[in-house]
Design an enzyme around this catalytic site. Structure first.
Site, PDB file in Angstrom:
ATOM      1  N   ASP A   4      -2.086  -2.405   9.894  1.00 28.27           N
ATOM      2  CA  ASP A   4      -2.180  -2.366   8.431  1.00 28.27           C
ATOM      3  C   ASP A   4      -2.712  -3.670   7.822  1.00 28.27           C
ATOM      4  OD1 ASP A   4      -1.211   0.206   8.386  1.00 28.27           O
ATOM      5  OD2 ASP A   4       0.839  -0.352   7.828  1.00 28.27           O
ATOM      6  N   LYS A  46       0.827  -1.221   0.000  1.00 35.68           N
ATOM      7  CA  LYS A  46       0.000   0.000   0.000  1.00 35.68           C
ATOM      8  C   LYS A  46       0.854   1.263   0.000  1.00 35.68           C
ATOM      9  CE  LYS A  46       1.036   0.941   4.486  1.00 35.68           C
ATOM     10  NZ  LYS A  46       1.849   2.080   4.937  1.00 35.68           N
TER      11      LYS A  46
HETATM   12  P1  ATP Z   1       4.895  -1.062   9.174  1.00 34.14           P
HETATM   13  O1  ATP Z   1       3.711  -1.951   8.943  1.00 34.14           O
HETATM   14  O2  ATP Z   1       5.472  -1.118  10.553  1.00 34.14           O
HETATM   15  O3  ATP Z   1       4.705   0.327   8.651  1.00 34.14           O
HETATM   16  P2  ATP Z   1       6.635  -1.455   6.925  1.00 34.14           P
HETATM   17  O4  ATP Z   1       5.571  -1.450   5.927  1.00 34.14           O
HETATM   18  O5  ATP Z   1       7.550  -0.276   6.931  1.00 34.14           O
HETATM   19  O6  ATP Z   1       6.054  -1.692   8.355  1.00 34.14           O
HETATM   20  P3  ATP Z   1       7.351  -4.283   6.815  1.00 34.14           P
HETATM   21  O7  ATP Z   1       8.106  -4.812   5.653  1.00 34.14           O
HETATM   22  O8  ATP Z   1       5.932  -4.660   6.937  1.00 34.14           O
HETATM   23  O9  ATP Z   1       7.545  -2.722   6.812  1.00 34.14           O
HETATM   24  O10 ATP Z   1       8.160  -4.766   8.119  1.00 34.14           O
HETATM   25  C1  ATP Z   1       8.307  -4.094   9.319  1.00 34.14           C
HETATM   26  C2  ATP Z   1       9.074  -5.011  10.287  1.00 34.14           C
HETATM   27  O11 ATP Z   1       8.223  -6.119  10.603  1.00 34.14           O
HETATM   28  C3  ATP Z   1      10.337  -5.631   9.713  1.00 34.14           C
HETATM   29  O12 ATP Z   1      11.466  -4.838   9.961  1.00 34.14           O
HETATM   30  C4  ATP Z   1      10.421  -6.979  10.393  1.00 34.14           C
HETATM   31  O13 ATP Z   1      11.188  -6.891  11.560  1.00 34.14           O
HETATM   32  C5  ATP Z   1       8.991  -7.306  10.824  1.00 34.14           C
HETATM   33  N1  ATP Z   1       8.315  -8.403  10.062  1.00 34.14           N
HETATM   34  C6  ATP Z   1       7.528  -9.347  10.586  1.00 34.14           C
HETATM   35  N2  ATP Z   1       7.038 -10.160   9.645  1.00 34.14           N
HETATM   36  C7  ATP Z   1       7.498  -9.724   8.470  1.00 34.14           C
HETATM   37  C8  ATP Z   1       7.334 -10.151   7.133  1.00 34.14           C
HETATM   38  N3  ATP Z   1       6.558 -11.207   6.795  1.00 34.14           N
HETATM   39  N4  ATP Z   1       7.950  -9.463   6.168  1.00 34.14           N
HETATM   40  C9  ATP Z   1       8.707  -8.373   6.493  1.00 34.14           C
HETATM   41  N5  ATP Z   1       8.936  -7.953   7.739  1.00 34.14           N
HETATM   42  C10 ATP Z   1       8.325  -8.600   8.742  1.00 34.14           C
END
Ligand code: ATP
Length: 309
Positions: free
Chosen positions: A143, A15
């Site tokens: 999210d 998103k």
């Molecule tokens: P947020 O939802 O916190 O805004 P984001 O979109 O910036 O996150 P994501 O790639 O969703 O980033 O990952 C955030 C953190 O969640 C990662 O640094 C990791 O430690 C943890 N995590 C847990 N499960 C997953 C997954 N399946 N893929 C990626 N990261 C994960």
């Protein structure tokens, strides 16, 4: 309950936060937000197969070093939660293929969780309703419900109280991707610090942030120019303070014809809105030839769903 199929493939989108207002830190330790999410055509794929325990393998086109391989992985947590909810003792192996940048502000982990819920629901023939899956999604993270829902939506509360927003046509985005992620809690902490330090000069952080009506009008009209002038992200300055080179990428995008360019969610992905598909292709090529990792995507796209094999 025995599995009725031996492999299910599900897909969920990443998103962009087209609009993101962050209220002041509340007593519960969370920030109330007002977010307009748009699901875009950058996907996470999850294949679920029966297994004795709960296991995981991860591949992808993005830097994967920061993806947890243990029980803290959001997709595994989703599978365990569903198994508990429907009272089965089966395990599952989840094979994840990531194209959404990790810790990129695009909800990649949440998309994995949403895809895992949908895949395991089908694998275990649980037949949960959309509303039941949404309730489980909300337990996993703010999210996750949106990754399940897809399209374009307004999120309030912690971002998880969702209402679909009408959006006409398609919007073409170019994403400038960073290899190294940004920690969401660190970006929020930077915002709090910045607001505190700015004192009375700072725009007051409201208790109940809302969405600017012009954003919803632009979406309804399918008007990229109007959306560009109405879009906003309160986390933008905090992410730029933590990662100053992102400012250069934003300016480069604007110089190369983007209608607007801003940090997506907590960053570091930069979302650039283009006038149309042709303009987006031109922008993506310009950024790529100047050494940036740039992808052309479009939105809105549907939420997590099973992909027919
Ligand atoms: P947020 O939802 O916190 O805004 P984001 O979109 O910036 O996150 P994501 O790639 O969703 O980033 O990952 C955030 C953190 O969640 C990662 O640094 C990791 O430690 C943890 N995590 C847990 N499960 C997953 C997954 N399946 N893929 C990626 N990261 C994960």
């Amino acid at each position: 309950m025995a599995s009725t199929v031996d492999r299910v493939h599900a897909r969920a989108p990443g998103k962009i936060n087209v609009y993101f207002r962050v209220g002041g830190l509340a007593d519960d330790g969370y920030h109330p937000v007002a977010s307009v999410y748009q699901a875009v055509s950058l996907y996470e794929d999850v294949w679920a197969t029966p297994a004795d325990g709960f296991t995981l393998s991860v591949t992808g086109s993005v830097e994967l070093g920061a993806v947890p391989r243990d029980d803290t992985n959001l997709a595994l947590r989703a599978a365990r939660l569903l198994a508990r909810e429907i009272g089965i003792e089966d395990g599952v192996h989840l094979q994840i293929h990531k194209t959404v940048p990790v810790a990129g502000g695009m909800g990649g982990g949440s998309a994995d969780a949403a895809a895992a819920l949908v895949a395991c629901d089908a694998l275990w023939a649980a037949g949960l309703s959309h509303a039941e899956l949404m309730a489980l999604a909300a337990q996993l993270g703010a999210d996750v419900p949106f990754a399940l829902m897809g399209g374009t939506a307004v999120g309030t509360g912690h971002g998880d109280q969702l209402n679909p927003a009408l959006a006409q046509g398609r919007f073409d985005w170019v994403l400038a991707i960073s290899d190294e992620g940004l920690s969401t809690p660190a970006v929020y902490a930077e915002l709090d610090e910045y607001r505190l330090a700015a004192g009375p000069r700072a725009e007051p952080a409201v208790a109940h942030p809302g969405v600017r009506p012009a954003v919803l009008q632009a979406l309804r009209q399918g008007d990229a120019r109007r959306l560009a002038s109405a879009s906003h992200n309160d986390l933008d300055p905090a992410a730029l303070r933590l990662r100053p080179p992102l400012d250069d990428i934003i300016n480069l995008g604007l110089d190369e014809g983007a209608l607007t360019a801003f940090v997506s969610g907590s960053g570091p992905t930069i979302a650039m809105l283009a006038e149309d598909e042709r303009a987006a292709i031109g922008l993506q090529i310009s950024l790529s030839t100047q050494g940036h990792k740039a992808l052309h995507v479009h939105g809105p796209v549907p939420g997590a769903r099973v992909v027919a094999s």
